[in-house]
Design an enzyme around this catalytic site. Structure first.
Site, PDB file in Angstrom:
ATOM      1  N   GLU A   1      22.748  51.583  -8.085  1.00 56.33           N
ATOM      2  CA  GLU A   1      21.947  50.676  -7.271  1.00 56.33           C
ATOM      3  C   GLU A   1      20.834  51.417  -6.542  1.00 56.33           C
ATOM      4  OE1 GLU A   1      24.717  47.317  -5.594  1.00 56.33           O
ATOM      5  OE2 GLU A   1      25.927  49.059  -6.059  1.00 56.33           O
TER       6      GLU A   1
ATOM      7  N   ARG B   1      39.218  39.697  -0.731  1.00 58.82           N
ATOM      8  CA  ARG B   1      38.710  38.316  -0.706  1.00 58.82           C
ATOM      9  C   ARG B   1      39.485  37.447  -1.695  1.00 58.82           C
ATOM     10  NH1 ARG B   1      33.041  40.666  -1.424  1.00 58.82           N
ATOM     11  NH2 ARG B   1      32.325  41.074   0.692  1.00 58.82           N
TER      12      ARG B   1
ATOM     13  N   HIS C   1      25.290  41.260  -5.536  1.00 61.42           N
ATOM     14  CA  HIS C   1      25.336  42.430  -6.429  1.00 61.42           C
ATOM     15  C   HIS C   1      24.183  42.384  -7.447  1.00 61.42           C
ATOM     16  CE1 HIS C   1      30.001  42.575  -5.848  1.00 61.42           C
ATOM     17  NE2 HIS C   1      29.418  43.449  -5.027  1.00 61.42           N
TER      18      HIS C   1
ATOM     19  N   ARG D   1      18.131  48.177   1.073  1.00 58.19           N
ATOM     20  CA  ARG D   1      18.941  47.124   0.465  1.00 58.19           C
ATOM     21  C   ARG D   1      19.118  46.012   1.495  1.00 58.19           C
ATOM     22  NH1 ARG D   1      25.236  46.512   0.476  1.00 58.19           N
ATOM     23  NH2 ARG D   1      25.393  44.650  -0.784  1.00 58.19           N
TER      24      ARG D   1
ATOM     25  N   ASN E   1      20.941  51.925   2.693  1.00 57.50           N
ATOM     26  CA  ASN E   1      21.834  50.781   2.458  1.00 57.50           C
ATOM     27  C   ASN E   1      22.773  50.667   3.666  1.00 57.50           C
ATOM     28  OD1 ASN E   1      23.824  49.046   1.643  1.00 57.50           O
ATOM     29  ND2 ASN E   1      24.230  50.051  -0.319  1.00 57.50           N
TER      30      ASN E   1
END
Ligand code: AMP
Length: 402
Positions: A383, A240, A179, A90, A7
């Site tokens: 994940e 964010r 996600h 990923r 990843n």
């Protein structure tokens, strides 16, 4: 079957080597500060931890160091790289082309490069990661697992913005959602926990971490999600802004004399919980400051809980009900008070938290009160395991077919 999961972040790289026969983690690690001063790799094999401080100018050098660590006679876990039968990567953006994971060939590589324009921080590093792994592990199949894939089931009425349709046709401007691997993993676990038929299930998954998003999963499929064309849309996050009136963007540019890339930076890196609290982007720091009476820290927490609540209501509407609300990722799995604040006054949906059961961090638990019509579940995301599972599926399917 041993599967390596890679990843690549903008300046970091996470990896895990899994034995998929037992679904166990053989080794895992993190490379940080790639391309900066002070780069280092932290490699873990069970309780054993090895930290290697080494100058790493790019992700190619980082991958080489990871592979050396995995085969190191002292702290490695394989005798040679041939023991690793597949690599799952990923990939942040698969555009509207990929609704599932895919074996990486030259055409897929070109497509990943094309969609790189939509995830410029991550994709170039991912491409370097894939190319380096292919070079150092010849003959090993590589699989791309896209963050966007799970959300490709959104209907046009949900993924289109109210812009001239030509902009969608010309530039593919639409909601993609992110996600996806996490939302898929925890929604599948939730359906298992509920024991309800998949086709009848209505789940809202809240991935609340540094980056946060919420997804409505109906019958096992994503039907609505809060992140958009980029991960900036939706919830207020660590740094964010999340959703705002688009006119604010041009207004800030004008007033603060910011260029397009500067305002993008402002909204992605200086806003959110950091911008509101002025304390930190880390919710642990914000919770600590709020408990000392810091008004803006408390405001950031209140705003976060409020916006999550807002989306839960909208998504229950979209699905005409909800069987379970799932909390996952750093904040969702660990913050007892944030879960409590979000679920407070959602009894109209049948969701009520049991304070004793909710006193849990990082464990898979149903924290709702007995008899709640809507379950509240804490499910740690995984994940890496999901990427490894998808990699095994794709590789087995391709080998069977050939
Ligand atoms: P993630 O992006 O999933 O790694 O989540 C990282 C974020 O989770 C951190 O920035 C923290 O804000 C939050 N977090 C992790 N542990 C806790 C905790 N015990 N309490 C509150 N927030 C936490």
């Amino acid at each position: 079957m041993k599967v390596l999961v890679i990843n690549c972040g903008s300046s970091s790289l996470k990896y895990q080597l899994l034995d998929m026969t037992y679904k166990s983690v053989l080794a895992q690690g993190l490379v940080e500060r790639i391309g900066m001063s002070g780069s280092q790799l932290t490699h873990k094999r069970g309780e054993l931890k090895k930290v290697i401080l080494q100058k790493l100018s790019n992700h190619a050098e980082a991958i080489s160091l990871v592979l050396e660590s995995l085969t190191n006679p002292k702290y490695g876990v394989v005798g040679n790289l041939q023991e690793i039968k597949a690599v799952g990567h990923r990939v942040v953006h698969g555009g509207d082309k990929y609704a599932s994971s895919v074996l990486i060939d030259d055409i897929v590589m070109q497509e990943i490069k094309k969609y790189g324009e939509l995830a410029p921080l991550h994709t170039p590093k991912t491409i370097t990661g894939i190319e380096t792994c292919k070079k150092l592990m010849p003959g090993v199949p590589h699989v791309a697992v896209f963050d966007t894939a799970f959300h490709q089931t959104l209907p046009p009425k949900a993924f289109l913005y109210g812009l001239p349709y030509e902009l969608y046709e010309k530039y593919k401007i639409r909601k993609y959602g992110f996600h996806g691997t996490s939302h898929k993993y925890v929604s599948m676990k939730a359906i298992e926990m509920l024991g309800k038929p998949l086709s009848e299930s209505k789940i809202i998954t809240c991935h609340l971490g540094n980056g946060s998003s919420i997804t409505a999963v109906k019958g096992g499929k994503s039907v609505e999600t809060s992140m958009g064309f980029t991960p900036l849309e939706g919830l207020l996050m660590g740094t964010r802004s999340g959703h705002l009136d688009p006119a604010v963007v041009t207004y800030i540019m004008d007033k603060e004399k910011l260029s397009a890339s500067q305002v993008n930076d402002y909204l992605n890196k200086k806003s959110g919980a950091l911008g509101i609290s002025g304390v930190s982007s880390d919710f642990r720091d914000i919770e600590a400051a709020a408990s000392q009476g810091n008004y803006r820290a408390q405001l950031a927490l209140d705003m976060f809980a409020y916006v999550v609540k807002h989306y839960i209501g909208a998504y229950a509407n979209v699905m005409n009900g909800v069987d379970a609300i799932v909390f996952t990722a750093g904040l969702g799995e660990n913050s007892i008070t944030m879960r409590e604040a979000i679920i407070r006054d959602l009894d109209y949906l049948g969701a009520e938290i049991d304070p004793v059961r909710n006193n849990v961090r990082g464990k898979q638990v149903d924290v709702s009160k007995d008899g709640s019509a809507c379950h509240v579940l804490v499910i740690p995301t995984n994940e890496e395991l999901m990427i490894a599972q998808e990699t095994v599926e794709i590789v087995s399917c391709c080998f069977k077919a050939s």
